[in-house]
Design a protein around this motif. Structure first.
Motif, PDB file in Angstrom:
ATOM      1  N   UNK A   1       0.848  -1.178   0.000  1.00 11.88           N
ATOM      2  CA  UNK A   1       0.000   0.000   0.000  1.00 11.88           C
ATOM      3  C   UNK A   1       0.888   1.233   0.000  1.00 11.88           C
ATOM      4  N   UNK A   2       0.643   2.110  -0.940  1.00 14.74           N
ATOM      5  CA  UNK A   2       1.413   3.341  -1.020  1.00 14.74           C
ATOM      6  C   UNK A   2       0.457   4.521  -1.095  1.00 14.74           C
ATOM      7  N   UNK A   3       0.732   5.535  -0.285  1.00 13.66           N
ATOM      8  CA  UNK A   3      -0.013   6.786  -0.316  1.00 13.66           C
ATOM      9  C   UNK A   3       0.969   7.900  -0.653  1.00 13.66           C
ATOM     10  N   UNK A   4       0.534   8.831  -1.491  1.00 17.44           N
ATOM     11  CA  UNK A   4       1.342  10.011  -1.765  1.00 17.44           C
ATOM     12  C   UNK A   4       0.553  11.236  -1.346  1.00 17.44           C
ATOM     13  N   UNK A  17      -2.267   4.931  -4.035  1.00 19.94           N
ATOM     14  CA  UNK A  17      -1.566   4.420  -5.217  1.00 19.94           C
ATOM     15  C   UNK A  17      -1.733   2.904  -5.312  1.00 19.94           C
ATOM     16  N   UNK A  18      -2.973   2.442  -5.199  1.00 20.70           N
ATOM     17  CA  UNK A  18      -3.276   1.010  -5.267  1.00 20.70           C
ATOM     18  C   UNK A  18      -4.667   0.853  -5.855  1.00 20.70           C
ATOM     19  N   UNK A  24      -6.403  -7.229   3.269  1.00 16.90           N
ATOM     20  CA  UNK A  24      -4.962  -7.469   3.181  1.00 16.90           C
ATOM     21  C   UNK A  24      -4.126  -6.215   3.439  1.00 16.90           C
ATOM     22  N   UNK A  25      -4.698  -5.028   3.206  1.00 22.69           N
ATOM     23  CA  UNK A  25      -3.924  -3.797   3.351  1.00 22.69           C
ATOM     24  C   UNK A  25      -4.554  -2.794   4.320  1.00 22.69           C
ATOM     25  N   UNK A  26      -5.663  -3.143   4.939  1.00 22.65           N
ATOM     26  CA  UNK A  26      -6.408  -2.189   5.781  1.00 22.65           C
ATOM     27  C   UNK A  26      -5.566  -1.625   6.922  1.00 22.65           C
ATOM     28  N   UNK A  27      -4.835  -2.465   7.616  1.00 22.20           N
ATOM     29  CA  UNK A  27      -4.026  -1.992   8.756  1.00 22.20           C
ATOM     30  C   UNK A  27      -2.901  -1.090   8.258  1.00 22.20           C
ATOM     31  N   UNK A  28      -2.264  -1.480   7.190  1.00 17.71           N
ATOM     32  CA  UNK A  28      -1.197  -0.672   6.609  1.00 17.71           C
ATOM     33  C   UNK A  28      -1.752   0.686   6.141  1.00 17.71           C
ATOM     34  N   UNK A  29      -2.943   0.667   5.531  1.00 24.40           N
ATOM     35  CA  UNK A  29      -3.589   1.912   5.101  1.00 24.40           C
ATOM     36  C   UNK A  29      -3.827   2.836   6.296  1.00 24.40           C
ATOM     37  N   UNK A  30      -4.389   2.288   7.376  1.00 22.76           N
ATOM     38  CA  UNK A  30      -4.657   3.112   8.572  1.00 22.76           C
ATOM     39  C   UNK A  30      -3.372   3.706   9.136  1.00 22.76           C
ATOM     40  N   UNK A  31      -2.323   2.903   9.211  1.00 26.62           N
ATOM     41  CA  UNK A  31      -1.054   3.384   9.746  1.00 26.62           C
ATOM     42  C   UNK A  31      -0.491   4.523   8.891  1.00 26.62           C
ATOM     43  N   UNK A  61     -11.377   0.969   7.345  1.00 28.75           N
ATOM     44  CA  UNK A  61     -10.089   1.662   7.442  1.00 28.75           C
ATOM     45  C   UNK A  61     -10.235   3.139   7.080  1.00 28.75           C
ATOM     46  N   UNK A  62     -11.081   3.441   6.107  1.00 26.28           N
ATOM     47  CA  UNK A  62     -11.312   4.843   5.734  1.00 26.28           C
ATOM     48  C   UNK A  62     -12.059   5.565   6.852  1.00 26.28           C
ATOM     49  N   UNK A  63     -13.032   4.900   7.457  1.00 25.92           N
ATOM     50  CA  UNK A  63     -13.749   5.492   8.596  1.00 25.92           C
ATOM     51  C   UNK A  63     -12.773   5.717   9.758  1.00 25.92           C
ATOM     52  N   UNK A  64     -11.894   4.750  10.011  1.00 24.76           N
ATOM     53  CA  UNK A  64     -10.892   4.905  11.074  1.00 24.76           C
ATOM     54  C   UNK A  64      -9.971   6.084  10.772  1.00 24.76           C
ATOM     55  N   UNK A  65      -9.606   6.254   9.502  1.00 25.21           N
ATOM     56  CA  UNK A  65      -8.764   7.384   9.108  1.00 25.21           C
ATOM     57  C   UNK A  65      -9.484   8.703   9.362  1.00 25.21           C
TER      58      UNK A  65
END
Length: 111
Positions: A1-4, A17-18, A24-31, A61-65
């Motif tokens: 998972x990549x965010x810019x 960027x995914x 599979x990527x929810x925790x990484x997204x939140x972090x 994960x988006x709600x958590x964000x």
């Protein structure tokens, strides 16, 4: 998972960027979102233009964000693909988030 992150005058645009936000990527997204929004001064727009699929974990994960946003700040969404838009509407999350057709329309909006 990549965010810019693209910082503009009045807002920060965070681009996923995914093509999927799922279990599979929810925790990484939140972090990564936690790191991206910790110092947010203005509006934050999450650009989902590249995301073709989101499951319940991704939605969570988006709600958590959103809940990670500093006081007085809101997370806005932009450029939802038709499939992702359908998920937000079916779950009525479109009533929770400001959703813009594009990053450009979010930039011009004064929400």
């Amino acid at each position: 998972m990549k965010l810019t992150t693209d910082s503009r005058e009045t807002l920060d645009v965070i681009t996923v960027e995914a093509n999927r936000i799922d279990a599979a990527v929810a925790i990484q997204f939140k972090d990564q979102m936690r790191e991206a929004v910790v110092d947010a001064d203005g509006r934050v727009v999450l650009n989902l233009a590249r995301v073709d699929f989101i499951d319940s974990s991704g939605l969570g994960a988006i709600v958590a964000a959103m809940k990670l946003m500093p006081d007085g700040r809101k997370l806005e969404l932009a450029a939802l693909t038709p499939t992702v838009d359908k998920v937000f509407r079916m779950t009525r999350m479109d009533s929770i988030f400001a959703i813009h057709d594009s990053v450009e329309s979010a930039t011009q909006s004064a929400i």
